[in-house]
Write an enzyme that holds these catalytic residues in place. Structure first.
Site, PDB file in Angstrom:
ATOM      1  N   ASP A 189     -24.487  35.456  18.348  1.00 49.93           N
ATOM      2  CA  ASP A 189     -24.331  34.594  17.349  1.00 49.93           C
ATOM      3  C   ASP A 189     -22.875  34.723  16.952  1.00 49.93           C
ATOM      4  O   ASP A 189     -22.309  33.714  16.321  1.00 49.93           O
ATOM      5  CB  ASP A 189     -25.304  35.144  16.187  1.00 49.93           C
ATOM      6  CG  ASP A 189     -25.327  34.066  15.046  1.00 49.93           C
ATOM      7  OD1 ASP A 189     -25.409  33.096  15.210  1.00 49.93           O
ATOM      8  OD2 ASP A 189     -24.560  34.725  13.950  1.00 49.93           O
TER       9      ASP A 189
ATOM     10  N   GLU B 228     -28.383  32.750  22.591  1.00 52.87           N
ATOM     11  CA  GLU B 228     -27.352  33.463  22.000  1.00 52.87           C
ATOM     12  C   GLU B 228     -27.370  34.811  22.723  1.00 52.87           C
ATOM     13  O   GLU B 228     -26.130  35.375  23.045  1.00 52.87           O
ATOM     14  CB  GLU B 228     -27.690  33.623  20.510  1.00 52.87           C
ATOM     15  CG  GLU B 228     -27.556  32.437  19.640  1.00 52.87           C
ATOM     16  CD  GLU B 228     -27.830  32.575  18.291  1.00 52.87           C
ATOM     17  OE1 GLU B 228     -27.005  32.038  17.434  1.00 52.87           O
ATOM     18  OE2 GLU B 228     -28.636  33.167  17.830  1.00 52.87           O
TER      19      GLU B 228
END
Length: 226
Positions: free
Chosen positions: A48, A118
Site C-alpha cells: 500500500d 498490493e
C-alpha cells in the site's frame, strides 16, 4: 504455479517464498492447510505504501499543472479498491490465491483481490527493488490517470457538472428540491438539477447534498460528459 504467475507478472523472483506469501489470504491460515503459515497482510501494508509512492511520483511528474489538492484527488480515484481489483483480474490473480473454502467459493471478493495485488507489489519491492515495481505498475496506472485528468473525474459530481456546463453551454446549473419524504430519521430527498429552463437530471439521497450529487451525476451521464 509460481512460475506461471511470474511469467504473467514479467518478474522472476529470487525468493519465490515472497510471492507465495503475497498470495496467502488469512482465511487459508485459519484452516488446517495453512496452519503455522503467515498471511499476506504485512506485505499488503508494505505494498500500500509502495503504491502510494509510485502513484504520487508518476502523477507529480506527468501533470505539472495540477495543484497539490488536485494531485491528491486524482490519486484517491486512481488507486481505489475497484481499480486495484481490476489490475488483479487482468493478471488472473484470483487463480493463484491461497484462500479458505469460503473465499474460494466466491473466487475472492473485490477487497481480497485488491489486497492481494498490493501484497504482490510489496513482494516485488522486497525481491527486486523499487525500479522494477515502477516498471510493472506505471504502465497500468498511466492510461487510467490520463482518463481521470482529461475528463476531470477527480472532481465531485457537482463541481464537474458546473465546470462542464459552463464550458459547453455557458450556463451555471441550479438545484431545486422536488420533495422530501419519510420520517426525520429516515428521510429521502429528491432534487433536480436545472440548466436554463430544462431539467438536466434528478437524484435522490438521505440528505439534500447527497441528492444534489446524484442529480449532477445523472446529468453528466445524460449529456455523455463522463
Amino acid at each position: 504455479m509460481n512460475e506461471e504467475l511470474e511469467a504473467i507478472l514479467g518478474v522472476h523472483f529470487q525468493d519465490s517464498g515472497l510471492l507465495r506469501l503475497a498470495l496467502t489470504h488469512r482465511s487459508y491460515i485459519y484452516e488446517a492447510a495453512g496452519e503455522g503459515q503467515s498471511s499476506n497482510e504485512r506485505l499488503e501494508f508494505l505494498g500500500d505504501s509502495i503504491l502510494a509512492l509510485v502513484s504520487a511520483d508518476f502523477l507529480y511528474r506527468t501533470f505539472p499543472n495540477l495543484t497539490e489538492g488536485e494531485l491528491t484527488d486524482v490519486r484517491a480515484v486512481l488507486v481505489r479498491t475497484e481499480t486495484l481489483a481490476k489490475f488483479a483480474r487482468d493478471i488472473n490473480l484470483g487463480k493463484y490465491l491461497l484462500m479458505g473454502r469460503g473465499e474460494q467459493h466466491t473466487g475472492g471478493g473485490q477487497r481480497v483481490q485488491a489486497s492481494a495485488f498490493e501484497a504482490v507489489l510489496g513482494a516485488i519491492y522486497l525481491d527486486q527493488g523499487l525500479a522494477i515495481v515502477q516498471q510493472f505498475l506505471t504502465p497500468r496506472l498511466e492510461p487510467i490517470a490520463l482518463n481521470i485528468v482529461s475528463k476531470r473525474l477527480f472532481k465531485d459530481n457537482k463541481s464537474l457538472f458546473q465546470e462542464l456546463a459552463q464550458a459547453h453551454e455557458g450556463i451555471t446549473p441550479s438545484y431545486r428540491l422536488v420533495s422530501q419524504e419519510g420520517p426525520s430519521h429516515n428521510r429521502e430527498f429528491t432534487v433536480e438539477v436545472v440548466l436554463g429552463d430544462k431539467v438536466a437530471g434528478k437524484g435522490q439521497g438521505r440528505n439534500k447534498q447527497m441528492a444534489e450529487q446524484e442529480a449532477a451525476h445523472v446529468a453528466l451521464l445524460n449529456r455523455g460528459w463522463i
